[in-house]
Design an enzyme around this catalytic site. Structure first.
Site: not given
Ligand code: FPP
Length: 266
Positions: A31, A79
């Site tokens: 996260d 998401n």
């Molecule tokens: C959460 O941060 C992250 C995600 C929803 C996506 C995670 C995906 C990756 C790291 C890429 C992985 C790739 C592969 C191919 C497995 P957020 O967007 O919720 O951050 P925030 O809480 O700051 O909004």
């Protein structure tokens, strides 16, 4: 030199790890990508890109220290409610990362599994998921489970439906349903439950992740945002886990997973 410093920090922490009690299975809620990107004056997507390079480092370190299964929450059923540009960016990112990395991951003997309801993805992306699983299926030393369009409640409903169907068809009697049978129908039935759940960015919730499987997992929450969660932070989580007294509801401590592993950062 910066790289040298960070390598030597890892070396320091690695010596604190009890190599006989490395967790077998670690689950991670990655996260904080979006916030990190915006905090840096860029976009949320910039944070997701950086999140991928962090994930690559954590995968390699996990394998190196003897962890057998790493399960990461890449895209939850919730998401889809993000702005369409961000959803599209993430789906394109999965595709790009698979195209670029699958052969190297296979060379490094990493098995890839996708966990979730994959039917919602485009046919092209589904083919890439299947292809990645097929190419790597013979790698039995280390598995990376990528949870995509995954939701814990949805998974439990899926199991309930399957059990209901089996009961109605007479294949089983409702009284035969027990934890073992239930577990055998989970999407993670091939794996032991996670020993440790790591959540970055300080949020103190499990966000519909592995609701059944995390029943007795140790939980480690760090304020560090995923794009800054480096190898050192990962080792800190494992050291913290090794200090825990796992009782599984009883009163005697159960020794944390004992795995013979030897590693060095040489
Ligand atoms: C959460 O941060 C992250 C995600 C929803 C996506 C995670 C995906 C990756 C790291 C890429 C992985 C790739 C592969 C191919 C497995 P957020 O967007 O919720 O951050 P925030 O809480 O700051 O909004």
């Amino acid at each position: 030199m910066k790289l040298k410093n960070s390598t030597s920090k890892i070396k320091d922490l690695s010596s604190e790890i009890d190599k006989l009690r490395v967790p077998n299975h670690i689950a991670v809620i990655m996260d904080g990508n979006g916030r990190w990107g915006v905090n840096k004056g860029f976009t949320r997507s910039y944070g997701h890109n950086k999140g991928v390079s962090v994930l690559k480092n954590i995968i390699r370190l996990s394998k190196k220290i003897g962890i057998k299964v790493l399960t990461v929450y890449a895209f939850s059923t919730e998401n889809w409610t993000r702005p369409p540009e961000e959803v599209n960016f993430l789906l394109n990112l999965f595709e790009k990362v698979l195209d670029q990395e699958i052969n190297e991951l296979n060379r490094e003997l990493i098995r890839i599994k996708f966990i979730g309801d994959l039917s919602s993805f485009s046919e092209d992306l589904r083919k890439k998921f299947v292809n990645a699983e097929n190419i790597t299926h013979h790698n039995d030393e280390f598995t990376l489970n990528i949870c995509t369009n995954y939701g814990g409640r949805q998974e439990l409903v899926k199991v309930a439906k399957e059990l209901a169907r089996k009961s109605i068809s007479g294949e089983i009697k409702p009284d035969q349903i027990n934890e073992e049978m239930f577990e055998s129908l989970l999407l993670t039935s091939d794996f032991q439950d996670p020993d440790l759940l790591i959540r970055t960015s300080g949020e103190k919730r499990i966000s519909n992740f592995l609701l059944w499987q995390l029943a007795y997992s140790e939980i480690y929450i760090t304020d560090v945002l995923w794009p800054e969660f480096d190898e050192n932070e990962f080792l800190k989580a494992i050291i913290d886990y090794q200090s825990r007294n796992r009782r599984f509801g009883g009163i005697k401590s159960v020794s944390n997973q004992s795995l013979k592993s030897s590693f060095s950062f040489g």
